[in-house]
Every structure is written in structure tokens, then in C-alpha cells.
Scaffold this motif. Structure first.
Motif, PDB file in Angstrom:
ATOM      1  N   LYS A 295     100.105  19.367 103.664  1.00 44.73           N
ATOM      2  CA  LYS A 295      99.447  19.212 104.973  1.00 44.73           C
ATOM      3  C   LYS A 295      97.926  19.285 104.829  1.00 44.73           C
ATOM      4  CE  LYS A 295     103.237  21.200 107.710  1.00 44.73           C
ATOM      5  NZ  LYS A 295     103.649  22.338 108.569  1.00 44.73           N
ATOM      6  N   LEU A 296      97.450  20.185 103.955  1.00 46.16           N
ATOM      7  CA  LEU A 296      96.004  20.342 103.775  1.00 46.16           C
ATOM      8  C   LEU A 296      95.388  19.087 103.163  1.00 46.16           C
ATOM      9  CD1 LEU A 296      93.558  22.263 103.934  1.00 46.16           C
ATOM     10  CD2 LEU A 296      94.142  23.044 101.627  1.00 46.16           C
ATOM     11  N   VAL A 297      96.035  18.531 102.154  1.00 45.25           N
ATOM     12  CA  VAL A 297      95.536  17.304 101.527  1.00 45.25           C
ATOM     13  C   VAL A 297      95.525  16.160 102.536  1.00 45.25           C
ATOM     14  CG1 VAL A 297      96.090  15.522  99.816  1.00 45.25           C
ATOM     15  CG2 VAL A 297      96.115  17.934  99.156  1.00 45.25           C
ATOM     16  N   GLN A 298      96.582  16.050 103.329  1.00 42.44           N
ATOM     17  CA  GLN A 298      96.632  14.983 104.334  1.00 42.44           C
ATOM     18  C   GLN A 298      95.561  15.194 105.399  1.00 42.44           C
ATOM     19  OE1 GLN A 298      98.681  12.213 104.092  1.00 42.44           O
ATOM     20  NE2 GLN A 298      97.231  11.524 105.649  1.00 42.44           N
ATOM     21  N   PHE A 299      95.313  16.460 105.753  1.00 37.31           N
ATOM     22  CA  PHE A 299      94.261  16.779 106.718  1.00 37.31           C
ATOM     23  C   PHE A 299      92.896  16.334 106.184  1.00 37.31           C
ATOM     24  CE2 PHE A 299      91.068  19.857 108.294  1.00 37.31           C
ATOM     25  CZ  PHE A 299      91.189  19.661 109.659  1.00 37.31           C
ATOM     26  N   ALA A 300      92.629  16.609 104.897  1.00 35.47           N
ATOM     27  CA  ALA A 300      91.364  16.179 104.284  1.00 35.47           C
ATOM     28  C   ALA A 300      91.256  14.660 104.267  1.00 35.47           C
ATOM     29  CB  ALA A 300      91.261  16.737 102.863  1.00 35.47           C
ATOM     30  N   LYS A 301      92.367  13.989 103.956  1.00 34.81           N
ATOM     31  CA  LYS A 301      92.359  12.523 103.931  1.00 34.81           C
ATOM     32  C   LYS A 301      92.102  11.945 105.318  1.00 34.81           C
ATOM     33  CE  LYS A 301      94.745  10.405 100.102  1.00 34.81           C
ATOM     34  NZ  LYS A 301      95.877   9.548  99.673  1.00 34.81           N
ATOM     35  N   ASP A 302      92.790  12.493 106.299  1.00 39.16           N
ATOM     36  CA  ASP A 302      92.635  11.987 107.669  1.00 39.16           C
ATOM     37  C   ASP A 302      91.203  12.135 108.174  1.00 39.16           C
ATOM     38  OD1 ASP A 302      95.321  11.387 107.690  1.00 39.16           O
ATOM     39  OD2 ASP A 302      95.915  13.166 108.832  1.00 39.16           O
ATOM     40  N   ASN A 303      90.519  13.151 107.688  1.00 34.22           N
ATOM     41  CA  ASN A 303      89.151  13.429 108.146  1.00 34.22           C
ATOM     42  C   ASN A 303      88.074  12.929 107.187  1.00 34.22           C
ATOM     43  OD1 ASN A 303      89.219  15.235 110.714  1.00 34.22           O
ATOM     44  ND2 ASN A 303      90.842  16.057 109.405  1.00 34.22           N
ATOM     45  N   GLY A 304      88.478  12.342 106.070  1.00 29.94           N
ATOM     46  CA  GLY A 304      87.497  11.878 105.094  1.00 29.94           C
ATOM     47  C   GLY A 304      86.700  13.012 104.487  1.00 29.94           C
ATOM     48  N   SER A 305      87.330  14.165 104.304  1.00 33.76           N
ATOM     49  CA  SER A 305      86.651  15.359 103.798  1.00 33.76           C
ATOM     50  C   SER A 305      86.890  15.532 102.299  1.00 33.76           C
ATOM     51  CB  SER A 305      87.171  16.609 104.523  1.00 33.76           C
ATOM     52  OG  SER A 305      87.057  16.479 105.921  1.00 33.76           O
ATOM     53  N   ILE A 306      86.065  16.364 101.682  1.00 34.55           N
ATOM     54  CA  ILE A 306      86.278  16.776 100.293  1.00 34.55           C
ATOM     55  C   ILE A 306      86.773  18.215 100.297  1.00 34.55           C
ATOM     56  CG2 ILE A 306      85.186  17.322  98.083  1.00 34.55           C
ATOM     57  CD1 ILE A 306      83.322  14.973  98.486  1.00 34.55           C
ATOM     58  N   LEU A 307      87.872  18.453  99.601  1.00 34.34           N
ATOM     59  CA  LEU A 307      88.476  19.772  99.508  1.00 34.34           C
ATOM     60  C   LEU A 307      88.061  20.433  98.194  1.00 34.34           C
ATOM     61  CD1 LEU A 307      90.611  21.941 100.344  1.00 34.34           C
ATOM     62  CD2 LEU A 307      92.338  20.471  99.271  1.00 34.34           C
ATOM     63  N   VAL A 308      87.411  21.581  98.274  1.00 38.65           N
ATOM     64  CA  VAL A 308      87.080  22.367  97.075  1.00 38.65           C
ATOM     65  C   VAL A 308      88.134  23.462  96.951  1.00 38.65           C
ATOM     66  CG1 VAL A 308      85.382  23.826  95.914  1.00 38.65           C
ATOM     67  CG2 VAL A 308      84.617  21.888  97.305  1.00 38.65           C
ATOM     68  N   TYR A 309      88.959  23.349  95.942  1.00 41.59           N
ATOM     69  CA  TYR A 309      90.128  24.212  95.777  1.00 41.59           C
ATOM     70  C   TYR A 309      89.873  25.207  94.649  1.00 41.59           C
ATOM     71  CZ  TYR A 309      95.129  25.405  95.491  1.00 41.59           C
ATOM     72  OH  TYR A 309      96.340  26.059  95.499  1.00 41.59           O
ATOM     73  N   ASP A 310      89.867  26.479  94.989  1.00 40.34           N
ATOM     74  CA  ASP A 310      89.597  27.556  94.034  1.00 40.34           C
ATOM     75  C   ASP A 310      90.936  28.109  93.543  1.00 40.34           C
ATOM     76  OD1 ASP A 310      88.874  29.888  92.692  1.00 40.34           O
ATOM     77  OD2 ASP A 310      87.346  30.459  94.153  1.00 40.34           O
ATOM     78  N   SER A 311      91.229  27.864  92.255  1.00 39.57           N
ATOM     79  CA  SER A 311      92.507  28.293  91.677  1.00 39.57           C
ATOM     80  C   SER A 311      92.323  29.388  90.640  1.00 39.57           C
ATOM     81  CB  SER A 311      93.236  27.102  91.052  1.00 39.57           C
ATOM     82  OG  SER A 311      92.504  26.588  89.939  1.00 39.57           O
ATOM     83  N   ALA A 312      91.331  30.248  90.853  1.00 40.24           N
ATOM     84  CA  ALA A 312      90.975  31.256  89.851  1.00 40.24           C
ATOM     85  C   ALA A 312      92.090  32.266  89.577  1.00 40.24           C
ATOM     86  CB  ALA A 312      89.709  31.999  90.299  1.00 40.24           C
ATOM     87  N   TYR A 313      93.084  32.348  90.475  1.00 44.66           N
ATOM     88  CA  TYR A 313      94.172  33.330  90.297  1.00 44.66           C
ATOM     89  C   TYR A 313      95.527  32.644  90.099  1.00 44.66           C
ATOM     90  CZ  TYR A 313      90.554  36.396  92.112  1.00 44.66           C
ATOM     91  OH  TYR A 313      89.373  37.078  92.288  1.00 44.66           O
ATOM     92  N   ALA A 314      95.518  31.363  89.741  1.00 40.26           N
ATOM     93  CA  ALA A 314      96.757  30.579  89.676  1.00 40.26           C
ATOM     94  C   ALA A 314      97.783  31.148  88.700  1.00 40.26           C
ATOM     95  CB  ALA A 314      96.436  29.130  89.312  1.00 40.26           C
ATOM     96  N   MET A 315      97.333  31.751  87.609  1.00 40.46           N
ATOM     97  CA  MET A 315      98.271  32.261  86.619  1.00 40.46           C
ATOM     98  C   MET A 315      99.020  33.499  87.098  1.00 40.46           C
ATOM     99  SD  MET A 315      96.415  31.596  82.907  1.00 40.46           S
ATOM    100  CE  MET A 315      97.654  32.532  82.000  1.00 40.46           C
ATOM    101  N   TYR A 316      98.644  34.037  88.259  1.00 37.19           N
ATOM    102  CA  TYR A 316      99.378  35.170  88.841  1.00 37.19           C
ATOM    103  C   TYR A 316     100.568  34.702  89.681  1.00 37.19           C
ATOM    104  CZ  TYR A 316      95.761  38.391  87.320  1.00 37.19           C
ATOM    105  OH  TYR A 316      94.908  39.138  86.542  1.00 37.19           O
ATOM    106  N   ILE A 317     100.671  33.393  89.921  1.00 34.93           N
ATOM    107  CA  ILE A 317     101.771  32.869  90.720  1.00 34.93           C
ATOM    108  C   ILE A 317     103.076  32.972  89.934  1.00 34.93           C
ATOM    109  CG2 ILE A 317     102.711  30.804  91.817  1.00 34.93           C
ATOM    110  CD1 ILE A 317      99.845  29.928  92.401  1.00 34.93           C
TER     111      ILE A 317
END
Length: 461
Positions: free
Chosen positions: A257-279
Motif C-alpha cells: 500500500k505504501l509503495v502504491q501510495f508513493a506511485k499515485d502521488n509521484g513521491s520518493i520513498l526513503v526507506y530506512d532498513s537499519a534494523y532489518a536483520m532483527y526481523i
């Protein structure tokens, strides 16, 4: 000291004992008090000079810096901790506040760094300036380790001295004539760097918000994922998952939904995954696992919380070739220009460490360290759950988000510090949405975490 050891041994719960029994890592033993890490605190607080001078330049102060409220959150916590230590010089302070790692960097990683450092003393091994974008082998290793399944290539990876530095470089890339949205609560560097760049309006004290920023409220009621239908269109969207400070992680459905929201609005999403290895569940570890994300997203990440590189400083930013400005120009090309202008590349010794992190043995060692902190998280969660508090986060992040309904975050922070000598982080420091919460970090020596939890139980029993 014997009394402290006796107290520790009697306060360990059966679950904590299980963690201790399963832990096979060789971490150094430390006393509860850690004076070596508290001296020489640097304060990054802008305050008016009281010194009288007979001369002033004709250069005006950057008006955007004047908009910033007080000091940056973590130096302010350090200031209050220092004042508490002066007031209670014999207190055994335990810090579960700032998210700074405490356990030794695995030897498989430090030995590679030491080897690289020694090579610099030889004619054949010496190297000076390297590629600003990072060493080719490390970029390739990051791409193959974290992005092999999503098709990202090594020339789309920019190695840096950490995610925090890259956030500021990205703000320079975007410039001052953009609007931005941010999770509320969120890591304060997003908002503060936006203010410094001149992207925002003035600070409104009545709502604790800056003008021209869309604060995407993330609460227990909405599962810590914003209601996108109520978020206005902005140029830039900052989003962190697992989130700092709430410890919540976005699901695949939510990120779609977030990616589609960015696409619909022509926005750039800055995604911070600094804690991804804790998933530890099936939640996406990278935004590029979501179809279409390459056309709207940038990903920022770091070795800091996996390998204990908070002092070594090494991270990366991934910018796909498919990400284009409104005129069709590749975003990555402009970021490359920013990097080449403002940065001479990460330390070659640090990059040797990063390469070792991504070797089979190094990656396993990083996962062992992550597992150690996750055990700490469970101990903290069990403690506050046993006391009847609502606890969030923890499962997929090294942070526990504790709710103190009807109370000020700074009030609770002060109460805990004054009565238990434990440093936490007030939730309101991460934005108005954090009011009434306190963040407790799992970054700490096991004996310190257990002792802190014993003190929490004494205070709130």
C-alpha cells in the motif's frame, strides 16, 4: 560488590536463566556501572554565547538552524544523565537509552580489519583515496547478500560512513524546495535534517510540530502503520521498518500500500532498513521486495546494529537505476555527484570489516550478536508485561515501546532515572505521537539488563 552479585543472582527469572543458558557467545563481563563510556560527553546543543566580544562578522546566522528546538534528543539525554551523575556520584548508572551497541565485534570481523590496517604499513598493501561509492568487492557483496532476490546490482549500491550521514546527504540531494512526510513517532534525524535544509515552516508549540511536514501518526490503534488516506501528497516520504522507536515492523500488505501510495502521488520513498536483520517473521526485510518499489524508493541501511559498528561507521544506500525525477533524469546520478563532492569514501579499514561481515562466518557471527540483543529484548518485555504495562515492539526490533497512559514521557524518564538510576528515552523526543511512551533499548550487557529489570520491578511493583 558481593551484594550486587547476590542481588543479580536472586533477580534472574526462569526465562532469563534460559537465555543465559543458551547464550554461547563469548561476551566480556562488565560491572553494572560503566564509567568508561560516560566521560567526555559531546554536547551538540546550540546555545547563545555569553562571551562578550568587540567584533562581529556581517554574516547572518542560518535562519533554519534557529528553528530547531533545544538540542538533538540524544545529547540532551546525555546532558541529563551527566547532571544526575553529579547529583548521585556513587550511583551505578545503567544506560538503556541511546541505541548504542555494547558487545564486542566478532573476532572474524576485527581480524580482517586488523589485517587491512597492517597492510597499510607495507608498500604493496598501502592504499590512499578509494572510490567515493565504495570498494567494488564490498558493493558486490552487499548486492548479492541483501538484494540478490530483487535484482539490485552493485553499481546501485553506495557505501558510506553510516545511515545517519546518508540521510543528510539525501536531504542535500532533495534540496529545500520539497515537502516531506514522516512517521510520528520516528527517528529525529529525518525531521531535524529537513528543518536544517529549509524544507519546513516554523515550529508550532501548541501541536509540537513543524509547518510543511506531514506527520503520519502511528499508534497502537492503527498497528503503528499510518492511515494513508489522511496523509497529504508530499515529495518525500521517510519510512523506517522495523521502526525506531516503536519497534513495529510493516507487513508485506502494508508496504505494498505504501509503495502504491508513493506511485499515485509521484513521491520518493526513503526507506530506512537499519534494523532489518532483527526481523524474525515473514515481514519484508527490504522495500525492494515489493513490486514497483524500484521506481519510487531509496533504501538506507547500516552495519551499526548488526556488527557493533556504531563506532566503526559503515553503511550503504541503494538507489535503483529505475528511480527517475519528473524530467526523467536518474536520481542515482545526482546522488553520485553529491557523494563525489562531499565524501571521500568510507574508511578502507571499515570496508574490510564490512566485507568480513558478509562472509559466511562473519554473517553467522552478526546473527549471533543480533540474537543476543533479542534475548535482552525478551527479558525487558517480560518485565514490563509482568508489571501490567502495555508493551509494543521487541519481537522484530531491539527496542521496547512501553505505554504510560496519562503521563508525560519526560516525567517518566526523570522518575526512572531518579529512582532506579536507569537511562531510558522519552517517547515525545521522537515526535508528538510518542507522548506517553518510553523507549527501552535492548543494547546492553546481559547482567546490566537483568539488574535494570530488577530495579523496574522494585519501582513499579
Amino acid at each position: 560488590m558481593a551484594a550486587i552479585q547476590q542481588s543479580l543472582s536472586t533477580s534472574i527469572s526462569s526465562s532469563a536463566s534460559t537465555f543465559l543458558g543458551q547464550n554461547k557467545l563469548r561476551f566480556r563481563n562488565q560491572n553494572v556501572s560503566m564509567p568508561g563510556k560516560t566521560s567526555g560527553i559531546v554536547r551538540c546543543v546550540a546555545t547563545p554565547s555569553t562571551e562578550k566580544t568587540s567584533y562581529k562578522t556581517q554574516v547572518s546566522r542560518n535562519e533554519n538552524l534557529a528553528k530547531l528546538q533545544a538540542g538533538y534528543l540524544f545529547p540532551e539525554i546525555a546532558r541529563r544523565r551527566s547532571a544526575h551523575m553529579l547529583k548521585h556520584p556513587d550511583a551505578q548508572i545503567i544506560s538503556l537509552g541511546i541505541g548504542d551497541t555494547t558487545e564486542p565485534i566478532p573476532e572474524v570481523i576485527t581480524s580482517a580489519m586488523a589485517k587491512r590496517a597492517h597492510e597499510l604499513s607495507t608498500l604493496n598493501g598501502y592504499s590512499g583515496y578509494g572510490a567515493e561509492q565504495g570498494e567494488k568487492q564490498l558493493r558486490a557483496s552487499i548486492a548479492s547478500t541483501y538484494y540478490a532476490n530483487v535484482g539490485l546490482e552493485e553499481d546501485e549500491i553506495f557505501v558510506s560512513d553510516g545511515a545517519k550521514s546518508d540521510i543528510s546527504r539525501l536531504q542535500v540531494l532533495f534540496g529545500s524546495n520539497v515537502s516531506m512526510a514522516v512517521q510520528d513517532p520516528s527517528y529525529p534525524a529525518y525531521v531535524d535534517s529537513s528543518v536544517i535544509m529549509g524544507q519546513t515552516g516554523q515550529f508550532h508549540k501548541d501541536v509540537e510540530k513543524y509547518g510543511n511536514i506531514a506527520y503520519m501518526r502511528c499508534t497502537p490503534e492503527n498497528g503503528f502503520f499510518p492511515d494513508l488516506s489522511s496523509v497529504p501528497r508530499t515529495d518525500i516520504i521517510f519510512f523506517c521498518s522495523p521502526n525506531n522507536p516503536t519497534g513495529s515492523v510493516a507487513s508485506r500488505e502494508q508496504l505494498t500500500k505504501l509503495v502504491q501510495f508513493a506511485k499515485d502521488n509521484g513521491s520518493i520513498l526513503v526507506y530506512d532498513s537499519a534494523y532489518a536483520m532483527y526481523i524474525c517473521d515473514d515481514s519484508p526485510k527490504s522495500i525492494f521486495e515489493i513490486p514497483g518499489a524500484k521506481e519510487v524508493a531509496i533504501e538506507v541501511s547500516s552495519f551499526s546494529k548488526y556488527a557493533g559498528f556504531t563506532g566503526v561507521r559503515l553503511g550503504w544506500t541503494a538507489i535503483p537505476k529505475a528511480l527517475l525525477y519528473s524530467d526523467g533524469f536518474p536520481v542515482a546520478k545526482d546522488f553520485n555527484r553529491i557523494v563525489c563532492t562531499s565524501f571521500n569514501g568510507a574508511s578502507n579499514i571499515a570496508q574490510a570489516g564490512g566485507l568480513a561481515c558478509l562472509s559466511p562466518d562473519g554473517f553467522k557471527a552478526m546473527m549471533d550478536v543480533v540474537g543476543y540483543y533479542k534475548e535482552n529484548t525478551q527479558i525487558i518485555m517480560d518485565t514490563f508485561n509482568s508489571l501490567g504495562y502495555k508493551v509494543y515492539g521487541g519481537k522484530n526490533a531491539p527496542y521496547v515501546w512501553v505505554h504510560f497512559p496519562g503521563r508525560s514521557s519526560w516525567e517518566v524518564f526523570s522518575e526512572i532515572l531518579e529512582k532506579t538510576h536507569v537511562v531510558t528515552t522519552p517517547g515525545s523526543g521522537f515526535g508528538p505521537g510518542g507522548e506517553g511512551f518510553v523507549r527501552v533499548s535492548a543494547f546492553g550487557h546481559r547482567e546490566n539488563v537483568i539488574e535494570a529489570c530488577r530495579r523496574f520491578k522494585e519501582l513499579y511493583k
